[in-house]
Design a protein around this motif. Structure first.
Motif, mmCIF file in Angstrom:
data_model
loop_
_atom_site.group_PDB
_atom_site.id
_atom_site.type_symbol
_atom_site.label_atom_id
_atom_site.label_comp_id
_atom_site.label_asym_id
_atom_site.label_seq_id
_atom_site.Cartn_x
_atom_site.Cartn_y
_atom_site.Cartn_z
ATOM 1 N N ASP A 81 19.881 -47.699 -8.741
ATOM 2 C CA ASP A 81 18.480 -48.047 -8.607
ATOM 3 C C ASP A 81 18.296 -49.066 -7.486
ATOM 4 O O ASP A 81 17.417 -48.917 -6.627
ATOM 5 C CB ASP A 81 17.994 -48.614 -9.943
ATOM 6 C CG ASP A 81 16.486 -48.634 -10.013
ATOM 7 O OD1 ASP A 81 15.880 -47.624 -9.621
ATOM 8 O OD2 ASP A 81 15.932 -49.661 -10.454
ATOM 9 N N GLY A 82 19.153 -50.078 -7.487
ATOM 10 C CA GLY A 82 19.091 -51.096 -6.441
ATOM 11 C C GLY A 82 19.359 -50.505 -5.074
ATOM 12 O O GLY A 82 18.679 -50.815 -4.086
ATOM 13 N N GLN A 98 25.753 -59.883 2.210
ATOM 14 C CA GLN A 98 25.822 -58.440 2.478
ATOM 15 C C GLN A 98 27.261 -57.950 2.433
ATOM 16 O O GLN A 98 27.563 -56.904 1.855
ATOM 17 C CB GLN A 98 25.232 -58.119 3.858
ATOM 18 C CG GLN A 98 23.762 -58.447 4.025
ATOM 19 C CD GLN A 98 22.879 -57.435 3.320
ATOM 20 O OE1 GLN A 98 23.372 -56.462 2.754
ATOM 21 N NE2 GLN A 98 21.572 -57.684 3.318
ATOM 22 N N ALA A 154 13.112 -37.816 2.903
ATOM 23 C CA ALA A 154 13.364 -38.278 1.543
ATOM 24 C C ALA A 154 14.737 -37.798 1.088
ATOM 25 O O ALA A 154 15.295 -36.860 1.662
ATOM 26 C CB ALA A 154 12.288 -37.736 0.588
ATOM 27 N N ALA A 155 15.255 -38.458 0.082
ATOM 28 C CA ALA A 155 16.532 -38.048 -0.500
ATOM 29 C C ALA A 155 16.456 -38.221 -2.006
ATOM 30 O O ALA A 155 15.642 -38.992 -2.511
ATOM 31 C CB ALA A 155 17.684 -38.878 0.067
ATOM 32 N N ALA A 166 18.934 -47.369 -4.140
ATOM 33 C CA ALA A 166 17.806 -46.539 -3.733
ATOM 34 C C ALA A 166 16.686 -47.428 -3.202
ATOM 35 O O ALA A 166 16.038 -47.107 -2.198
ATOM 36 C CB ALA A 166 17.314 -45.705 -4.913
ATOM 37 N N GLY A 167 16.492 -48.573 -3.852
ATOM 38 C CA GLY A 167 15.418 -49.477 -3.463
ATOM 39 C C GLY A 167 15.581 -50.021 -2.055
ATOM 40 O O GLY A 167 14.603 -50.181 -1.329
ATOM 41 N N ARG A 168 16.792 -50.294 -1.649
ATOM 42 C CA ARG A 168 16.937 -50.931 -0.340
ATOM 43 C C ARG A 168 17.288 -49.932 0.761
ATOM 44 O O ARG A 168 17.545 -50.329 1.893
ATOM 45 C CB ARG A 168 17.961 -52.068 -0.404
ATOM 46 C CG ARG A 168 19.360 -51.662 -0.741
ATOM 47 C CD ARG A 168 20.298 -52.863 -0.662
ATOM 48 N NE ARG A 168 21.641 -52.451 -0.987
ATOM 49 C CZ ARG A 168 22.148 -52.433 -2.200
ATOM 50 N NH1 ARG A 168 21.418 -52.812 -3.225
ATOM 51 N NH2 ARG A 168 23.373 -52.027 -2.406
ATOM 52 N N THR A 169 17.335 -48.623 0.423
ATOM 53 C CA THR A 169 17.548 -47.620 1.467
ATOM 54 C C THR A 169 16.229 -47.395 2.217
ATOM 55 O O THR A 169 15.186 -47.236 1.578
ATOM 56 C CB THR A 169 18.024 -46.294 0.828
ATOM 57 O OG1 THR A 169 19.211 -46.550 0.100
ATOM 58 C CG2 THR A 169 18.301 -45.254 1.895
ATOM 59 N N PRO A 170 16.268 -47.393 3.552
ATOM 60 C CA PRO A 170 15.017 -47.297 4.332
ATOM 61 C C PRO A 170 14.275 -45.977 4.114
ATOM 62 O O PRO A 170 13.079 -45.906 4.339
ATOM 63 C CB PRO A 170 15.496 -47.414 5.782
ATOM 64 C CG PRO A 170 16.832 -48.062 5.702
ATOM 65 C CD PRO A 170 17.425 -47.651 4.408
ATOM 66 N N VAL A 171 14.978 -44.910 3.699
ATOM 67 C CA VAL A 171 14.335 -43.628 3.424
ATOM 68 C C VAL A 171 13.961 -43.605 1.939
ATOM 69 O O VAL A 171 14.721 -44.110 1.119
ATOM 70 C CB VAL A 171 15.314 -42.477 3.743
ATOM 71 C CG1 VAL A 171 14.749 -41.141 3.303
ATOM 72 C CG2 VAL A 171 15.644 -42.470 5.217
ATOM 73 N N PRO A 172 12.797 -43.023 1.580
ATOM 74 C CA PRO A 172 12.456 -42.956 0.151
ATOM 75 C C PRO A 172 13.522 -42.190 -0.643
ATOM 76 O O PRO A 172 13.874 -41.069 -0.267
ATOM 77 C CB PRO A 172 11.125 -42.201 0.131
ATOM 78 C CG PRO A 172 10.559 -42.386 1.501
ATOM 79 C CD PRO A 172 11.712 -42.496 2.424
ATOM 80 N N VAL A 173 14.020 -42.808 -1.705
ATOM 81 C CA VAL A 173 15.080 -42.188 -2.512
ATOM 82 C C VAL A 173 14.631 -42.147 -3.961
ATOM 83 O O VAL A 173 14.182 -43.161 -4.504
ATOM 84 C CB VAL A 173 16.397 -42.980 -2.412
ATOM 85 C CG1 VAL A 173 17.454 -42.358 -3.313
ATOM 86 C CG2 VAL A 173 16.888 -43.037 -0.980
ATOM 87 N N ARG A 174 14.707 -40.973 -4.553
ATOM 88 C CA ARG A 174 14.408 -40.871 -5.976
ATOM 89 C C ARG A 174 15.714 -40.738 -6.729
ATOM 90 O O ARG A 174 16.591 -39.966 -6.330
ATOM 91 C CB ARG A 174 13.521 -39.657 -6.246
ATOM 92 C CG ARG A 174 12.943 -39.668 -7.654
ATOM 93 C CD ARG A 174 11.895 -38.607 -7.867
ATOM 94 N NE ARG A 174 12.458 -37.270 -7.822
ATOM 95 C CZ ARG A 174 11.963 -36.295 -7.080
ATOM 96 N NH1 ARG A 174 10.908 -36.518 -6.310
ATOM 97 N NH2 ARG A 174 12.518 -35.101 -7.085
#
Lengths: 214, 574
Positions: B461-462, B441, B508-509, B464-472
């Motif tokens: 992309d990575g 980390q 969301a973000a 966004a994937g590991r952020t706890p809030v949904p990210v587009r």
């Protein structure tokens, strides 16, 4: 079981060789770079090649490229890539083409001899193995309109096990469920993920990929 | 003889240096010649024209006194005026004066040709101009001397081979050669007017245009003389037209006076400074589009208005005028040397622009320092990135590899041990795996491998994937950008998403990324309560430094309806 080990860190290479030898696995060769690995696989036709993702000369993704080459040229040899990277993208690159006889483990797993032996056995028998931590990361991915959100917790659990490469039998064993129950859960998952029934596709793999790519 | 010869050059020199002495000479001699001409049947018009021309040439030469570089044209103007008068000695009946007048009849025109073709610095424009001047003097002098020798007039004191036909021939030959000289002169003037530019053109054009208007009729006169050997009224008109030459000369001076007044207005213009830069205003006032303005910094270097290093050239074709304020050089004007023909002009600028220049110089100095600081800040960011990358590599290839090796060794040991010892080994392995995960980390936070190897699209992309809030993630870059730019954008997205998770209470973000027109823009929008904005004082403040070091901008906007947008724009040549 015969394996070759490719890792430019001699300490790890030899440690793993010793560990595997203690547990009855034959280590046919130890290599320090991708070129030597390719030659060795051609010579020894091992059941499994353990490949470090970072090798000379650029220390980036030599291991992934060697894995792709081995799988194209020596389909009899399974490849288990050992990586420092938690990023799912690297694992996806490895399994996207053909998710069989291939695995992606975080490097520190090599110290856990049971996990390592399990992964070696499974990839050599044709399964696709992905490190539990990475699967967790993928499963926990937060999404916008999320088809996975329609899955029940039990179905998600089963999908995670499928993504790890488990067979129905393995899932039954892991969750203490009857084969019938597991099959019905899997059917439900496939229909919720909108994967049509077609004989020529591996629907289980499609389910995993659809969900990973999403 | 030597004692007598000496004062003559001195007298010439004193006339040269102090042409005011020419004035009484021209007036006195002119009155005497005119009186004699009227007495001997010369038309009043012709007398008036010749006297006006003589006095006009001399007066013009006196007005030019202030122009230090125009000493030679000034002298030639006076000489032309006096030579014109000398030709009119023909109006006298006294044989000596008449003969002198005949001999010098066309010298004044040769002097005018020299004046024009050497204007303004006294050097012939070219070898052809030089040849034309010499031919002019040859025609005037040899022709004059020949006329004197063959003249049949009873007033001729030097007539040796008196012959009417010889007189005709000499007169025609002289006029023919003079005609050719004038044609060549006109051609040279035309070429000069077309090829000159800017301040040089402005300084010389009035006189050249005057000559170009005056000389054709004189050429016609000479052509007529060549063909018919008959003098006519055209000659008088042609002579009158040569008055355009001193007029043009005076017009040039008046023009530069006018522009000097404009230069005095400059100080007003400078105070009401708008979008136009000081250089542009000076260039306009001085009428030199090639003007360069270089400010002198306190350390002696020169910079332009933007603070970029400037060169003050020491080469022919460019002149440098130093501008001072309080006895200190504040700037250098690099300009067309023709501006030196109007010393009062540059002087006016020097006087009026001094204070404004001092301010501008200080501003330029600040800008130069700012540019230096920005450059060093950008270098610092790149150096920091390099250092981060090195540390990340060391962690991966050093510490992490060793920890894994220890983990393998522990695994081997555990496999060979029994009971509590085995448990101890396995527990140590647990701790070690935790350490390796934490190290991973840490390394990713220092310099993300995915960003370095796969670029911004993959890294976002990575992330966004590991952020706890949904990210587009919307949009993509498609190409690799400079490492410092990619890293800055990635860190902005990281920090913004961290704030969204920690402070915004968002559901969301959206991360939007685009690379258009050499600018990378990245924005992170959330649907929370605006808490991310108030957090900009924290980690984002440091990132603003990083972004600005790359000449970019970072700003945060709160949507009144809720939510925050963090927006970074970084220039990058992909």
């Amino acid at each position: 079981m015969r394996v070759v080990i490719a890792d430019d860190a001699a300490l790890i290479r030899e440690g793993v060789a010793l560990l595997l030898a203690d547990h009855g696995v034959e280590v046919a060769a130890q290599l320090a770079d991708a070129d030597a690995l390719m030659a060795s696989v051609g010579d020894h036709h091992p059941d499994v090649a353990l490949v470090d993702i970072r090798m000379p000369p650029t220390h980036t993704d030599e291991g992934l490229r060697a894995a792709a080459q081995i799988r194209a040229e020596h389909p009899g040899t399974a490849v288990l890539v050992l990586s420092q990277h938690l990023e799912p993208r690297y694992a996806l690159r490895l399994i996207e083409e053909n998710p069989a006889k291939v695995g992606y483990l975080l490097k520190e797993r090599v110290g856990r001899v049971e996990q390592l032996l399990d992964a070696i056995r499974r990839v050599s028998s044709g399964e696709c193995v992905i490190d539990r931590t990475i699967v967790d990361e993928l499963i926990n991915r937060s999404r916008q309109p999320d088809p996975l959100s329609e899955l029940t917790p039990r179905e998600r659990e089963i999908l995670a096990l499928i993504a790890e490469g488990r067979s129905n039998q393995g899932i039954c064993h892991a969750l203490w469920l009857s084969p019938k129950t597991v099959e019905s859960h899997i059917r439900s998952v496939l229909s919720k993920l909108d994967i049509p029934a077609a004989a020529q596709d591996n629907r289980r793999v499609l389910a995993v990929l659809a969900h990973l790519r999403h | 003889m030597s004692s007598r010869a000496a004062p003559v050059p001195q007298a010439q020199v004193s006339v040269l240096r102090d042409p005011v002495l020419v004035l009484p000479l021209a007036v006195g001699a002119g009155l005497a010649v005119g009186w004699e001409g009227l007495h001997n049947g010369i038309s009043g018009g012709r007398v008036a024209v010749d006297l006006s021309l003589c006095w006009g040439f001399v007066a013009a030469s006196l007005v030019a006194l202030q122009r230090s570089r125009w000493r030679r044209p000034r002298l030639l103007l006076a000489v032309a005026g006096l030579a014109l008068l000398a030709a009119d000695l023909e109006w006298f009946n006294a044989p000596g004066l008449w003969t002198l007048g005949l001999a010098l009849e066309w010298v004044w025109l040769a002097v005018i040709v020299q004046l024009v073709l050497t204007f303004p610095d006294g050097r012939p424009w070219s070898w052809l101009a030089n040849a034309t001047i010499v031919a002019g003097y040859l025609a005037a002098a040899v022709g004059g001397l020949a006329s004197v020798l063959v003249s049949v007039d009873h007033r001729d004191a030097l007539s040796i081979l008196a012959s009417q036909s010889a007189t005709d021939t000499v007169a025609r030959a002289r006029a023919g050669l003079g005609f050719a000289v004038l044609l060549s002169t006109l051609a040279l003037i035309g070429w000069r007017l077309v090829s000159l530019r800017g301040a040089t053109w402005r300084a010389q054009a009035p006189l050249l245009v005057g000559a170009a208007l005056a000389l054709p009729l004189m050429a016609v006169t000479l052509a007529q003389l060549t063909l018919t050997n008959q003098d006519s009224a055209v000659n008088t008109i042609a002579r009158a037209l040569t008055g355009l030459i001193p007029l043009g000369f005076l017009a040039g001076i008046a023009w530069s006076r006018l522009r000097r007044t404009q230069a005095n207005d400059l100080v007003v213009d400078l105070r009401s400074s708008g979008e136009v830069t000081l250089r542009d205003r000076l260039a306009r006032t001085l009428g030199d589009p090639t003007l360069e303005l270089a400010y002198r910094l306190s350390d002696g270097r020169y910079v332009d208005e933007s603070g970029a290093a400037a060169v003050v050239p020491d080469r022919p074709g460019r002149a440098v005028t130093m501008l001072t304020a309080r006895d200190e050089i504040v700037a250098a004007l690099v300009h067309d040397p023709a501006l030196l023909d109007e010393p009062g002009l540059v002087e006016s600028v020097r006087a009026t622009a001094g204070l404004v220049l001092e301010n501008e110089r200080l501003a330029a100095e600040v800008r130069a320092q700012l540019a230096q600081v920005r450059a060093s800040r950008a270098r610092l960011v790149v150096a920091t990135d390099e250092e981060r990358r090195r540390i990340e590599r060391d962690l991966h290839d050093g510490a992490q590899q060793r920890l894994v090796a220890v983990c393998v060794a522990l695994g081997t040991a555990a496999g060979r041990a029994q009971g509590p010892t085995r448990q101890a080994f396995l527990s140590a392995q647990d701790d070690l795996e935790q350490a390796i995960a934490e190290l991973r980390q840490l390394a990713r936070g220092i310099h993300p491998t995915l960003l370095r190897e796969e670029g911004l699209d993959a890294a976002l992309d990575g992330l966004a994937g590991r952020t706890p809030v949904p990210v587009r993630v919307e949009g993509s870059i498609g190409v690799r950008l400079a490492p410092a730019v990619e890293l800055a954008a990635y860190f902005v997205a990281c920090e913004a998403l961290t704030n969204v998770v920690k402070h915004a209470h968002a559901n969301a973000a959206t991360v939007h990324v685009a690379h258009v027109g050499g600018v990378l823009s990245l924005s992170v929008t959330d649907d929370g309560d605006g808490g991310a904005h108030s957090a900009i004082g924290g980690g984002l403040a440091g990132l603003r430094d990083r972004v600005e070091a790359l000449d970019g901008t970072l700003r945060a906007e709160n949507d009144p309806a809720g939510g925050t947008t963090i927006c970074a724009e970084i220039p990058c040549a992909s």
